[in-house]
Design a protein around this motif. Sequence first.
Motif, mmCIF file in Angstrom:
data_model
loop_
_atom_site.group_PDB
_atom_site.id
_atom_site.type_symbol
_atom_site.label_atom_id
_atom_site.label_comp_id
_atom_site.label_asym_id
_atom_site.label_seq_id
_atom_site.Cartn_x
_atom_site.Cartn_y
_atom_site.Cartn_z
ATOM 1 N N GLN A 97 89.237 -30.424 154.308
ATOM 2 C CA GLN A 97 88.976 -30.980 152.986
ATOM 3 C C GLN A 97 87.638 -30.464 152.472
ATOM 4 O O GLN A 97 86.586 -30.728 153.035
ATOM 5 N N ARG A 98 87.705 -29.727 151.383
ATOM 6 C CA ARG A 98 86.527 -29.136 150.775
ATOM 7 C C ARG A 98 85.763 -30.214 150.009
ATOM 8 O O ARG A 98 86.357 -31.100 149.392
ATOM 9 N N GLY A 99 84.427 -30.139 150.047
ATOM 10 C CA GLY A 99 83.626 -31.102 149.320
ATOM 11 C C GLY A 99 83.789 -30.978 147.821
ATOM 12 O O GLY A 99 84.347 -30.012 147.305
ATOM 13 N N SER A 100 83.292 -31.968 147.099
ATOM 14 C CA SER A 100 83.431 -32.000 145.642
ATOM 15 C C SER A 100 82.178 -31.472 144.952
ATOM 16 O O SER A 100 81.079 -31.507 145.508
ATOM 17 N N ILE A 101 82.364 -30.977 143.745
ATOM 18 C CA ILE A 101 81.255 -30.665 142.852
ATOM 19 C C ILE A 101 81.214 -31.795 141.830
ATOM 20 O O ILE A 101 82.231 -32.138 141.222
ATOM 21 N N VAL A 102 80.032 -32.386 141.663
ATOM 22 C CA VAL A 102 79.931 -33.654 140.947
ATOM 23 C C VAL A 102 78.936 -33.568 139.795
ATOM 24 O O VAL A 102 77.850 -33.000 139.937
ATOM 25 N N VAL A 103 79.310 -34.127 138.643
ATOM 26 C CA VAL A 103 78.431 -34.248 137.482
ATOM 27 C C VAL A 103 78.420 -35.704 137.038
ATOM 28 O O VAL A 103 79.473 -36.267 136.720
ATOM 29 N N ALA A 104 77.254 -36.314 137.058
ATOM 30 C CA ALA A 104 77.085 -37.702 136.599
ATOM 31 C C ALA A 104 78.098 -38.641 137.239
ATOM 32 O O ALA A 104 78.679 -39.509 136.578
ATOM 33 N N GLY A 105 78.334 -38.449 138.530
ATOM 34 C CA GLY A 105 79.242 -39.327 139.260
ATOM 35 C C GLY A 105 80.702 -38.957 139.175
ATOM 36 O O GLY A 105 81.540 -39.577 139.849
ATOM 37 N N ASN A 151 79.229 -32.525 149.487
ATOM 38 C CA ASN A 151 79.312 -32.526 148.029
ATOM 39 C C ASN A 151 78.088 -31.864 147.409
ATOM 40 O O ASN A 151 76.983 -31.961 147.949
ATOM 41 N N VAL A 152 78.302 -31.215 146.274
ATOM 42 C CA VAL A 152 77.233 -30.590 145.510
ATOM 43 C C VAL A 152 77.089 -31.362 144.201
ATOM 44 O O VAL A 152 78.001 -31.357 143.364
ATOM 45 N N VAL A 153 75.967 -32.046 144.038
ATOM 46 C CA VAL A 153 75.719 -32.859 142.846
ATOM 47 C C VAL A 153 74.850 -32.051 141.884
ATOM 48 O O VAL A 153 73.772 -31.572 142.263
ATOM 49 N N LEU A 154 75.309 -31.910 140.657
ATOM 50 C CA LEU A 154 74.639 -31.038 139.695
ATOM 51 C C LEU A 154 73.705 -31.795 138.757
ATOM 52 O O LEU A 154 73.771 -33.020 138.634
ATOM 53 N N THR A 155 72.864 -31.029 138.080
ATOM 54 C CA THR A 155 71.894 -31.587 137.128
ATOM 55 C C THR A 155 72.474 -31.729 135.724
ATOM 56 O O THR A 155 71.810 -32.258 134.838
ATOM 57 N N LEU A 156 73.673 -31.248 135.493
ATOM 58 C CA LEU A 156 74.243 -31.177 134.147
ATOM 59 C C LEU A 156 74.368 -32.561 133.505
ATOM 60 O O LEU A 156 74.645 -33.550 134.174
ATOM 61 N N ASP A 157 74.193 -32.575 132.195
ATOM 62 C CA ASP A 157 74.389 -33.783 131.401
ATOM 63 C C ASP A 157 75.722 -33.660 130.660
ATOM 64 O O ASP A 157 75.917 -32.710 129.883
ATOM 65 N N PRO A 158 76.660 -34.579 130.857
ATOM 66 C CA PRO A 158 77.982 -34.455 130.235
ATOM 67 C C PRO A 158 77.949 -34.368 128.718
ATOM 68 O O PRO A 158 78.719 -33.608 128.115
ATOM 69 N N ALA A 159 77.058 -35.134 128.072
ATOM 70 C CA ALA A 159 77.005 -35.142 126.608
ATOM 71 C C ALA A 159 76.547 -33.789 126.083
ATOM 72 O O ALA A 159 77.119 -33.252 125.114
ATOM 73 N N ALA A 160 75.516 -33.212 126.693
ATOM 74 C CA ALA A 160 75.016 -31.908 126.256
ATOM 75 C C ALA A 160 76.050 -30.823 126.514
ATOM 76 O O ALA A 160 76.265 -29.931 125.675
ATOM 77 N N GLN A 161 76.713 -30.871 127.674
ATOM 78 C CA GLN A 161 77.728 -29.869 128.006
ATOM 79 C C GLN A 161 78.896 -29.930 127.031
ATOM 80 O O GLN A 161 79.373 -28.904 126.532
ATOM 81 N N GLN A 162 79.356 -31.141 126.751
ATOM 82 C CA GLN A 162 80.487 -31.317 125.840
ATOM 83 C C GLN A 162 80.136 -30.820 124.441
ATOM 84 O O GLN A 162 80.919 -30.098 123.809
ATOM 85 N N ALA A 163 78.954 -31.177 123.949
ATOM 86 C CA ALA A 163 78.554 -30.767 122.599
ATOM 87 C C ALA A 163 78.439 -29.254 122.504
ATOM 88 O O ALA A 163 78.842 -28.648 121.500
ATOM 89 N N GLY A 164 77.899 -28.631 123.541
ATOM 90 C CA GLY A 164 77.749 -27.185 123.521
ATOM 91 C C GLY A 164 79.073 -26.463 123.511
ATOM 92 O O GLY A 164 79.275 -25.518 122.731
ATOM 93 N N MET A 165 79.993 -26.891 124.353
ATOM 94 C CA MET A 165 81.292 -26.220 124.426
ATOM 95 C C MET A 165 82.121 -26.466 123.166
ATOM 96 O O MET A 165 82.859 -25.588 122.711
ATOM 97 N N GLU A 166 82.003 -27.639 122.590
ATOM 98 C CA GLU A 166 82.709 -27.896 121.325
ATOM 99 C C GLU A 166 82.135 -27.018 120.211
ATOM 100 O O GLU A 166 82.883 -26.489 119.383
#
Length: 482
Positions: free
Chosen positions: A51-59, A133-148
Motif C-alpha cells: 500500500q503506497r502512502g498518500s499525498i495530502v493537501v489540507a487533510g 504520507n507526503v503532506v504538502l504546503t499547498l492551499d486549496p483555495a489558491a490552487q483552485q482559483a489559479g487553475m480556474e
Amino acid sequence: MNAPLRRVAISVLVLFTLLIVNVNYIQVWRSADLRADPGNTRVLSEEYDRQRGSIVVAGNEIAVSTRTDDALTYLRQYPQGELYAAVTGYYSLLYSSSGLERTENDVLTGSDPRLFGRRLADLFTGRDLTGGNVVLTLDPAAQQAGMEGLDGVTGAVVALEPSTGKVLALGSTPSYDPTLLSSHDPDAIRAYADELGAQDPDPRLNQATSEIYPPGSIFKVIVSAAALEDGYTPQTTVPAPDVLTLPGTETPLRNFGNSSCNGGADQSLIDALTISCNTAFAQLGIDLGEEKVRDMAEAFGMTDETTELPLEVTGSTMGEIESDAALGQASIGQRNVRMTPVQAALIAATVANGGTQMKPYLVDQIQAPDLTVEDQTEPEESGSPISAETADELTDMMVSVVENGSGRRAQIDGVEVAGKTGTAQTGNDTPDHNWFIGFAPADDPQIAVAVFVANGGGTGGDVSAPIAQRVMSAYLQAQGSD
C-alpha cells in the motif's frame, strides 16, 4: 594436461571470473541505481503489492492507493486529478512515475530511511509494509482559483508564502487526469497517453517548473533593483525617449504600441515602472552595465542551475549579452532572457519579504502510516539580493503599478496590492506571452504570485493580472475565514 585443454580451462576460468565480477557489480554497486530506475518493472510490480502512502493537501488525500481484486493488489487514484496533476504527477504501470510520485517515491513506498523505525516495527509485528504520507504546503483555495483562471489557456500559476517559502499554489495548463495513466488496463493507459501526446503542448509538461519563457517587463523589477542598489531612488529621473536607437545599430526600440512615455522627456524611475516604459529601462540597463544587471538577476536566483521543490525546476537565465544593444533588449526581458514561473514568483516573494529570499518548498511534512510526523520542513533562507530599504522602495513602485499603471486589474477591494505586468514578444509571428507578478497585502505580505499565459494575445495587465487577483483574493479570504 595438453595445451588445448589448458587453454580451454583458462578461458572457462576467465569467463567465470568475469561472471562473478559482473554479478557483484550489479548486486552491490549498481543495486541502488537499478532499484531507482523508473524502467525497472520488477521493482514496480513489487511496489504494487504494498500500500503506497498518500499525498495530502489540507487533510485531503490527492493521491491515494486503494485495494483491488486484481493481480496487482493496489490501484493508484487521484480524486482531484486535473487540479493537482502538475504536483502529483502520475504512478503508472507502463510509464513509471513523474512529479512527486517520482521524487518522493522512497517515502511513499516506505523505504525512506526516515521510516526505518516503522519498517522495523512492522517486521516484528508481522504487519504488511505500508508507505508513508507526503503532506504538502499547498492551499486549496489558491490552487483552485489559479487553475480556474487558467482554464482554456496554456499557462502556469505559482504562489508562495513570502516569509517561509511555502508553495501555496502550483498549477499548469492544459492539465490531465493522472488516474487514467495509473489504471491496471495497459490498453486504456496507452490510449490515454497517445491522446495526451497528440496535444500541443502535451499536458504532462509542467509549465510552472520545466519550461522557460521570455519574461518581458516583469524583468524590469530586476533592473529597478539594480538601479536602487546603485544609488538611484524612485524619484531619480531617467531618459525616456519615444524611440531609442540601440547603440552601435540602426535598430529602433519602441514602447508598447509605439506610445510615448513622457512626451519624450525624462521621467522618474517610479513612473517609468508604473507605465512600463521600454525605452527608459533599455537605456537604464545600458547605463548600469551588464555586470550590475546580471549580478542582480543571479542574486535573485536566475542561474542555469536546476533547483528542487522537490519537483525539479529548470534554471532561469539572462543568456548571452553580446553588446550594449543586446543589453538594452535584455533589460526589458527580451533577447535571450528566459524564466520559469517559479522563478518569477520568487522575485515577487523576495521583494515582499524585505529583500530576504526564502528557499521555496512544497513538502511540509513526512508522516509514517500511523500519521506520526517523521520530518517537518523548516524554512530556510537562500540569500538577500537586496537591502530592506531597496525592498521597501520597490514595493512602493510596484504598488504604483497596480494603483496607477498597467496592473490595475490586480486590485483587490480593501487590500493594497503590489505588482508588475509583463508582455513578452515571441518573435515568431505568434501572439505575445503575458505575465504578472505581485504580492498582497503590500504592507504585510501573505502571498506572492506569478501568473504566466503563453501566447495570450493581450497584455500582462489584461490577461494575467486578473488571474493573479483571483488567486490572491481567494487565499486572503480563506485565511480570514480560518
